[in-house]
Design a protein around this motif. Sequence first.
Motif, PDB file in Angstrom:
ATOM      1  N   PRO A 197     -16.288 164.728  51.396  1.00 39.06           N
ATOM      2  CA  PRO A 197     -16.305 164.025  52.695  1.00 39.06           C
ATOM      3  C   PRO A 197     -14.905 163.798  53.269  1.00 39.06           C
ATOM      4  N   GLU A 198     -13.884 163.836  52.413  1.00 44.27           N
ATOM      5  CA  GLU A 198     -12.483 163.710  52.812  1.00 44.27           C
ATOM      6  C   GLU A 198     -12.171 162.388  53.518  1.00 44.27           C
ATOM      7  N   PRO A 199     -12.160 161.286  52.757  1.00 46.75           N
ATOM      8  CA  PRO A 199     -11.756 160.006  53.349  1.00 46.75           C
ATOM      9  C   PRO A 199     -10.331 160.086  53.877  1.00 46.75           C
ATOM     10  N   GLU A 200     -10.165 159.728  55.143  1.00 48.24           N
ATOM     11  CA  GLU A 200      -8.886 159.945  55.834  1.00 48.24           C
ATOM     12  C   GLU A 200      -8.116 158.658  56.075  1.00 48.24           C
ATOM     13  N   GLY A 201      -8.779 157.662  56.634  1.00 45.03           N
ATOM     14  CA  GLY A 201      -8.083 156.434  57.003  1.00 45.03           C
ATOM     15  C   GLY A 201      -8.856 155.211  56.562  1.00 45.03           C
ATOM     16  N   VAL A 202      -8.147 154.090  56.474  1.00 42.56           N
ATOM     17  CA  VAL A 202      -8.783 152.829  56.098  1.00 42.56           C
ATOM     18  C   VAL A 202      -8.065 151.699  56.818  1.00 42.56           C
ATOM     19  N   THR A 203      -8.843 150.719  57.265  1.00 42.35           N
ATOM     20  CA  THR A 203      -8.270 149.501  57.819  1.00 42.35           C
ATOM     21  C   THR A 203      -9.046 148.324  57.260  1.00 42.35           C
ATOM     22  N   LEU A 204      -8.392 147.184  57.174  1.00 40.21           N
ATOM     23  CA  LEU A 204      -9.010 145.987  56.604  1.00 40.21           C
ATOM     24  C   LEU A 204      -9.226 144.950  57.687  1.00 40.21           C
ATOM     25  N   ILE A 236     -13.415 138.521  58.009  1.00 42.04           N
ATOM     26  CA  ILE A 236     -14.493 137.920  58.793  1.00 42.04           C
ATOM     27  C   ILE A 236     -15.068 136.759  58.003  1.00 42.04           C
ATOM     28  N   ASP A 237     -15.007 135.582  58.580  1.00 41.90           N
ATOM     29  CA  ASP A 237     -15.523 134.372  57.926  1.00 41.90           C
ATOM     30  C   ASP A 237     -14.997 134.229  56.498  1.00 41.90           C
ATOM     31  N   GLY A 238     -13.709 134.501  56.332  1.00 41.37           N
ATOM     32  CA  GLY A 238     -13.070 134.297  55.040  1.00 41.37           C
ATOM     33  C   GLY A 238     -13.259 135.431  54.048  1.00 41.37           C
ATOM     34  N   ARG A 239     -14.002 136.463  54.401  1.00 38.92           N
ATOM     35  CA  ARG A 239     -14.222 137.583  53.495  1.00 38.92           C
ATOM     36  C   ARG A 239     -13.461 138.815  54.014  1.00 38.92           C
ATOM     37  N   THR A 240     -12.965 139.619  53.089  1.00 38.21           N
ATOM     38  CA  THR A 240     -12.165 140.799  53.442  1.00 38.21           C
ATOM     39  C   THR A 240     -13.011 142.050  53.289  1.00 38.21           C
ATOM     40  N   TYR A 241     -12.979 142.879  54.331  1.00 36.53           N
ATOM     41  CA  TYR A 241     -13.761 144.116  54.338  1.00 36.53           C
ATOM     42  C   TYR A 241     -12.842 145.317  54.536  1.00 36.53           C
ATOM     43  N   ALA A 242     -13.210 146.429  53.899  1.00 38.95           N
ATOM     44  CA  ALA A 242     -12.520 147.705  54.094  1.00 38.95           C
ATOM     45  C   ALA A 242     -13.417 148.626  54.903  1.00 38.95           C
ATOM     46  N   PHE A 243     -12.834 149.255  55.915  1.00 34.54           N
ATOM     47  CA  PHE A 243     -13.537 150.231  56.754  1.00 34.54           C
ATOM     48  C   PHE A 243     -12.855 151.580  56.521  1.00 34.54           C
ATOM     49  N   VAL A 244     -13.599 152.518  55.958  1.00 36.78           N
ATOM     50  CA  VAL A 244     -13.032 153.800  55.541  1.00 36.78           C
ATOM     51  C   VAL A 244     -13.651 154.916  56.374  1.00 36.78           C
ATOM     52  N   GLY A 245     -12.811 155.694  57.063  1.00 38.22           N
ATOM     53  CA  GLY A 245     -13.296 156.799  57.875  1.00 38.22           C
ATOM     54  C   GLY A 245     -13.363 158.092  57.075  1.00 38.22           C
ATOM     55  N   GLU A 300     -13.356 162.095  57.276  1.00 38.46           N
ATOM     56  CA  GLU A 300     -12.899 163.090  58.234  1.00 38.46           C
ATOM     57  C   GLU A 300     -13.896 164.219  58.454  1.00 38.46           C
ATOM     58  N   ARG A 301     -14.614 164.642  57.427  1.00 37.02           N
ATOM     59  CA  ARG A 301     -15.420 165.860  57.549  1.00 37.02           C
ATOM     60  C   ARG A 301     -16.853 165.570  57.995  1.00 37.02           C
ATOM     61  N   VAL A 302     -17.667 164.999  57.128  1.00 40.36           N
ATOM     62  CA  VAL A 302     -19.054 164.725  57.529  1.00 40.36           C
ATOM     63  C   VAL A 302     -19.102 163.645  58.591  1.00 40.36           C
ATOM     64  N   GLY A 303     -18.063 162.815  58.647  1.00 37.40           N
ATOM     65  CA  GLY A 303     -17.956 161.796  59.676  1.00 37.40           C
ATOM     66  C   GLY A 303     -18.488 160.449  59.235  1.00 37.40           C
ATOM     67  N   GLY A 304     -18.224 159.461  60.070  1.00 38.73           N
ATOM     68  CA  GLY A 304     -18.752 158.125  59.834  1.00 38.73           C
ATOM     69  C   GLY A 304     -17.758 157.193  59.164  1.00 38.73           C
ATOM     70  N   VAL A 305     -18.195 155.942  59.005  1.00 37.84           N
ATOM     71  CA  VAL A 305     -17.363 154.884  58.437  1.00 37.84           C
ATOM     72  C   VAL A 305     -18.119 154.197  57.313  1.00 37.84           C
ATOM     73  N   MET A 306     -17.480 154.086  56.164  1.00 37.90           N
ATOM     74  CA  MET A 306     -17.990 153.306  55.042  1.00 37.90           C
ATOM     75  C   MET A 306     -17.448 151.885  55.136  1.00 37.90           C
ATOM     76  N   VAL A 307     -18.304 150.917  54.865  1.00 36.40           N
ATOM     77  CA  VAL A 307     -17.903 149.512  54.899  1.00 36.40           C
ATOM     78  C   VAL A 307     -18.102 148.913  53.516  1.00 36.40           C
ATOM     79  N   GLU A 327     -10.237 159.797  62.238  1.00 36.39           N
ATOM     80  CA  GLU A 327      -8.833 159.890  61.843  1.00 36.39           C
ATOM     81  C   GLU A 327      -8.213 158.503  61.699  1.00 36.39           C
ATOM     82  N   GLY A 328      -8.000 157.798  62.812  1.00 33.73           N
ATOM     83  CA  GLY A 328      -7.372 156.487  62.762  1.00 33.73           C
ATOM     84  C   GLY A 328      -8.365 155.381  63.038  1.00 33.73           C
ATOM     85  N   LEU A 329      -8.241 154.256  62.335  1.00 36.97           N
ATOM     86  CA  LEU A 329      -9.128 153.110  62.509  1.00 36.97           C
ATOM     87  C   LEU A 329      -8.301 151.845  62.704  1.00 36.97           C
TER      88      LEU A 329
END
Length: 551
Positions: free
Chosen positions: A452-459, A462-471, A473-480, A515-517
């Motif tokens: 799937p080639e994970p490309e970018g990540v941003t943190l 929300i309400d005191g909890r930390t989440y990672a959003f991972v893009g 590159e190939r199949v597409g979409g965002v993992m949370v 690519e970028g998040l």
Amino acid sequence: MRKTTAVATALTVALTGAAAHADERSDGTALSPLGTYATGAFDRSAAEIVAHDPRHQRLYVVNALAATVEVVDISDPTAPTKLFDLAAPGVPAADGSVVEEGVVANSVAIHGDTVAVAVEAADGTDPGWVVFYDTRGNALNAVRVGALPDMATFTPDGRLLLVANEGEPNDDFTVDPEGSISVIKVNRRPASVTQRDVRTADFRAWDEGRELPEGVRVFGPDLSTGEPGTPGRVARNLEPEYIVADTAHSAYAVLQEANAFAVIDLRTAEVTEIVPFGLKDHMEPGNGLDASDRDGAIRIENLPVYGMYQPDGFDSYRHEGRTLLVTANEGDVREWGDYAEGVRVKNLELCEDSPRLRPYLDANGLTLADLQRDENLGRLTVSAAEGLTEDGCHDELHAFGGRSFSIFTTDGEVVFDSGSDFERITAEANPDFFNSNHTENTFETRSDDKGPEPEGVTLGVIDGRTYAFVGLERVGGVMVYDITDPEGAAFVDYVNNRDFSATPGTPEAGDLGAEGLTFIAAEDSPLPGVPLLAVANEVSGTTTLFRVDLP
């Protein structure tokens, strides 16, 4: 093929407008698409990096195709509208140079009313520039930095701008500039910055006697001249890809091809350490992968392969008093001129007595020839530079990337890795397009090369909890993922704003090539109290805003 939930939600937005999204969740997903800005350019890197200006509710989107940064109004996030471009050619720089025609915009960063754009020279091996603008679009100043400035970011207090100068060689590998990090004293007065305010952190100490840690990859052709005072092999070989400012005094830069990261002291503008990321063992439980694009099936299994994490994008956060690095483990191959690091397993000579391969072969009743068949490991792309013995055979297989995201300590210890989650989850979501490419709708054409080639990540918090959003590159979409407890990081959701029933390159296909998040906190959002996520997609040339509903 039915649209994913996210795409179906996008159609609902078009029919019902923004009111439902502003007031309540429209479905059970963590991410719901609100609106998209489309450049109309397919597979031309027209939307790469995205930054948010909370004061004016604008996105700054790097359009490498046009060598500009597009400024997009998101005051109504359901209808992003382009306002104007930031163009760099012709801007005079503090060193007396002028930003030339033919440059490429690579990155953008914002702090307060200052916008900084990293600009690659027309000849990418020449020193590049950083161009400063105000948020009205006026060019204020420019300074010279290293070759191929690939990523820029401000320190949290906005006083320093940091630039990762990748320093890649030219196409025929006859010129190889050194990689470096520029540390620029801005002090919130960009118009007054001079070339004397630019300091350079380099890697020359490791060419001058300092021992390079084991596991930091320095390889390939060496174009060092050997002349006193010129960068040596290590300085030329290490290529800073991405940089994160931890505090006003410290930063970290990923050295993707080297499978390592650098620690930078911003007070002295020096690289103080180089830390290897190490290897991911795909024989460990939960670390399986699908290694063949020619077996006609989804087979995520444990195999005698090591994965080099080689992250591209990464982010950091503090947990119980320590800094943790969150990495998107993309992987990258060095291919310049006649040198090509990547090779398929079937084209290698494997060692008959390999302590890594032999137990697997014996346990499964296989021979080396069996292992090298296309339907097994034969098609997998691995490094020709790693696992090579003095006898000229390979006793280990090192694949590119981890097909995952990870959480590391600043000492390089793995706190968490998502294992085979990304392939397993995407297989469940769209089995007919498992490991699809981003320029066409295919079945497992990326299984042999980074998945799937994970490309970018941003943190985001929300309400005191930390989440990672991972893009991806190939199949597409965002993992949370919820990473509040790093050792117990947990999958939350996967949303892919892509319609596999549509032809890539058409508007109906949705987002291709994340690519970028950028995470937009609730207090900075154009929807009061509702956090958003902006995702730039380089293949579709689109930038999409999602509302975030967590927990």
